[in-house]
Motif scaffolding. Structure first.
Motif, mmCIF file in Angstrom:
data_model
loop_
_atom_site.group_PDB
_atom_site.id
_atom_site.type_symbol
_atom_site.label_atom_id
_atom_site.label_comp_id
_atom_site.label_asym_id
_atom_site.label_seq_id
_atom_site.Cartn_x
_atom_site.Cartn_y
_atom_site.Cartn_z
ATOM 1 N N ALA A 1 -23.519 -31.733 -7.702
ATOM 2 C CA ALA A 1 -23.047 -32.815 -8.570
ATOM 3 C C ALA A 1 -24.248 -33.650 -9.002
ATOM 4 C CB ALA A 1 -22.035 -33.682 -7.825
ATOM 5 N N ALA A 2 -24.071 -34.447 -10.020
ATOM 6 C CA ALA A 2 -25.151 -35.285 -10.549
ATOM 7 C C ALA A 2 -25.649 -36.286 -9.501
ATOM 8 C CB ALA A 2 -24.663 -36.025 -11.790
ATOM 9 N N SER A 3 -24.817 -36.616 -8.541
ATOM 10 C CA SER A 3 -25.172 -37.596 -7.510
ATOM 11 C C SER A 3 -26.213 -37.075 -6.532
ATOM 12 C CB SER A 3 -23.918 -37.980 -6.723
ATOM 13 O OG SER A 3 -23.459 -36.850 -5.986
ATOM 14 N N GLY A 4 -26.520 -35.780 -6.594
ATOM 15 C CA GLY A 4 -27.438 -35.185 -5.629
ATOM 16 C C GLY A 4 -26.720 -34.567 -4.449
ATOM 17 N N ARG A 5 -25.406 -34.721 -4.435
ATOM 18 C CA ARG A 5 -24.617 -34.084 -3.382
ATOM 19 C C ARG A 5 -24.111 -32.732 -3.861
ATOM 20 N NH1 ARG A 5 -21.007 -38.721 -0.368
ATOM 21 N NH2 ARG A 5 -22.802 -39.761 0.575
ATOM 22 N N CYS A 6 -23.822 -31.885 -2.913
ATOM 23 C CA CYS A 6 -23.217 -30.585 -3.202
ATOM 24 C C CYS A 6 -21.872 -30.523 -2.492
ATOM 25 C CB CYS A 6 -24.092 -29.447 -2.704
ATOM 26 S SG CYS A 6 -25.657 -29.331 -3.565
ATOM 27 N N ALA A 7 -20.842 -30.172 -3.239
ATOM 28 C CA ALA A 7 -19.523 -29.960 -2.647
ATOM 29 C C ALA A 7 -19.504 -28.547 -2.091
ATOM 30 C CB ALA A 7 -18.438 -30.145 -3.695
ATOM 31 N N VAL A 8 -19.256 -28.430 -0.800
ATOM 32 C CA VAL A 8 -19.228 -27.139 -0.120
ATOM 33 C C VAL A 8 -17.807 -26.819 0.277
ATOM 34 C CG1 VAL A 8 -20.006 -25.887 1.929
ATOM 35 C CG2 VAL A 8 -21.567 -27.451 0.760
ATOM 36 N N SER A 9 -17.408 -25.586 0.007
ATOM 37 C CA SER A 9 -16.095 -25.112 0.419
ATOM 38 C C SER A 9 -16.275 -23.751 1.077
ATOM 39 C CB SER A 9 -15.165 -24.986 -0.795
ATOM 40 O OG SER A 9 -13.957 -24.359 -0.409
ATOM 41 N N ILE A 10 -15.638 -23.571 2.220
ATOM 42 C CA ILE A 10 -15.621 -22.276 2.895
ATOM 43 C C ILE A 10 -14.153 -21.875 3.000
ATOM 44 C CG2 ILE A 10 -16.230 -20.981 4.966
ATOM 45 C CD1 ILE A 10 -18.444 -23.106 5.436
ATOM 46 N N ALA A 11 -13.834 -20.683 2.460
ATOM 47 C CA ALA A 11 -12.439 -20.252 2.377
ATOM 48 C C ALA A 11 -12.258 -18.851 2.954
ATOM 49 C CB ALA A 11 -11.966 -20.277 0.927
ATOM 50 N N ARG A 12 -11.063 -18.610 3.444
ATOM 51 C CA ARG A 12 -10.648 -17.294 3.921
ATOM 52 C C ARG A 12 -9.424 -16.905 3.110
ATOM 53 N NH1 ARG A 12 -9.551 -18.393 9.336
ATOM 54 N NH2 ARG A 12 -7.706 -19.399 8.529
ATOM 55 N N ALA A 13 -9.513 -15.794 2.395
ATOM 56 C CA ALA A 13 -8.399 -15.310 1.571
ATOM 57 C C ALA A 13 -7.875 -16.411 0.643
ATOM 58 C CB ALA A 13 -7.280 -14.766 2.454
ATOM 59 N N GLY A 14 -8.803 -17.177 0.063
ATOM 60 C CA GLY A 14 -8.426 -18.217 -0.882
ATOM 61 C C GLY A 14 -7.978 -19.528 -0.261
ATOM 62 N N GLU A 15 -7.840 -19.594 1.063
ATOM 63 C CA GLU A 15 -7.418 -20.815 1.758
ATOM 64 C C GLU A 15 -8.638 -21.499 2.373
ATOM 65 O OE1 GLU A 15 -4.417 -22.462 2.488
ATOM 66 O OE2 GLU A 15 -3.658 -21.243 0.835
ATOM 67 N N PRO A 16 -8.861 -22.762 2.054
ATOM 68 C CA PRO A 16 -10.022 -23.454 2.628
ATOM 69 C C PRO A 16 -9.928 -23.556 4.152
ATOM 70 C CG PRO A 16 -9.026 -24.763 0.875
ATOM 71 C CD PRO A 16 -8.107 -23.615 1.137
ATOM 72 N N VAL A 17 -11.049 -23.286 4.817
ATOM 73 C CA VAL A 17 -11.125 -23.469 6.266
ATOM 74 C C VAL A 17 -12.048 -24.635 6.607
ATOM 75 C CG1 VAL A 17 -10.558 -21.077 6.799
ATOM 76 C CG2 VAL A 17 -12.951 -21.743 6.586
ATOM 77 N N ALA A 18 -12.954 -24.982 5.675
ATOM 78 C CA ALA A 18 -13.851 -26.124 5.873
ATOM 79 C C ALA A 18 -14.345 -26.616 4.518
ATOM 80 C CB ALA A 18 -15.044 -25.724 6.741
ATOM 81 N N VAL A 19 -14.580 -27.928 4.440
ATOM 82 C CA VAL A 19 -15.161 -28.537 3.252
ATOM 83 C C VAL A 19 -16.209 -29.549 3.712
ATOM 84 C CG1 VAL A 19 -13.151 -28.210 1.749
ATOM 85 C CG2 VAL A 19 -13.331 -30.278 3.119
ATOM 86 N N ALA A 20 -17.221 -29.751 2.875
ATOM 87 C CA ALA A 20 -18.268 -30.702 3.229
ATOM 88 C C ALA A 20 -18.931 -31.245 1.967
ATOM 89 C CB ALA A 20 -19.316 -30.030 4.117
ATOM 90 N N GLN A 21 -19.567 -32.368 2.118
ATOM 91 C CA GLN A 21 -20.439 -32.959 1.105
ATOM 92 C C GLN A 21 -21.831 -32.995 1.702
ATOM 93 O OE1 GLN A 21 -19.786 -34.176 -2.104
ATOM 94 N NE2 GLN A 21 -17.797 -33.217 -1.862
ATOM 95 N N VAL A 22 -22.765 -32.285 1.072
ATOM 96 C CA VAL A 22 -24.132 -32.174 1.572
ATOM 97 C C VAL A 22 -25.077 -32.814 0.582
ATOM 98 C CG1 VAL A 22 -25.954 -30.566 2.263
ATOM 99 C CG2 VAL A 22 -23.568 -30.039 2.810
ATOM 100 N N GLN A 23 -25.926 -33.696 1.057
ATOM 101 C CA GLN A 23 -26.958 -34.294 0.214
ATOM 102 C C GLN A 23 -28.066 -33.269 0.069
ATOM 103 O OE1 GLN A 23 -26.393 -37.428 -1.008
ATOM 104 N NE2 GLN A 23 -28.149 -37.148 -2.332
ATOM 105 N N ALA A 24 -28.524 -33.029 -1.141
ATOM 106 C CA ALA A 24 -29.579 -32.042 -1.370
ATOM 107 C C ALA A 24 -30.459 -32.454 -2.534
ATOM 108 C CB ALA A 24 -28.973 -30.667 -1.630
ATOM 109 N N ALA A 25 -31.740 -32.134 -2.426
ATOM 110 C CA ALA A 25 -32.698 -32.414 -3.494
ATOM 111 C C ALA A 25 -33.190 -31.093 -4.071
ATOM 112 C CB ALA A 25 -33.866 -33.213 -2.933
ATOM 113 N N ALA A 26 -33.515 -31.107 -5.350
ATOM 114 C CA ALA A 26 -34.026 -29.883 -5.999
ATOM 115 C C ALA A 26 -35.447 -29.619 -5.574
ATOM 116 C CB ALA A 26 -33.946 -30.042 -7.504
#
Length: 96
Positions: free
Chosen positions: A71-96
């Motif tokens: 995202a423009a904020s410098g965060r990355c939306a992370v989603s981990i899914a199994r068969a289309g169903e989310p098992v975990a989500v996170a917001q990670v700060q990251a720099a280019a």
């Protein structure tokens, strides 16, 4: 630039010996570690985890899809899914 990769933890992974014997589940720290490595592989520098939610347990050898959307904020939306169903989500700060 979003990224997507597949993820699977082998049944003989050392973390399963103590998490939990007889009914193993993937520790949340392994899921987050996989997300951080995926971001690094995409040329980003993860600097922190703003939030994380573990929604469902993951058993050994289950096929997962990890998706990261910067995202423009410098965060990355992370989603981990199994068969289309989310098992975990996170917001990670990251720099280019």
């Amino acid at each position: 630039m979003g990224l997507e990769s597949t993820l699977e933890f082998a049944a003989d992974h050392p973390a399963f010996a103590g998490h939990f014997p007889g009914a193993p589940i993937v520790p949340g720290v392994l899921l987050l570690d996989a997300a951080l490595h995926a971001l690094e592989g995409a040329g980003l520098n993860p600097t922190g985890i703003a939030s994380a939610k573990f929604l469902q347990p993951v058993a050994p050898a289950q096929a997962l899809v990890l998706a990261c959307t910067p995202a423009a904020s410098g965060r990355c939306a992370v989603s981990i899914a199994r068969a289309g169903e989310p098992v975990a989500v996170a917001q990670v700060q990251a720099a280019a």
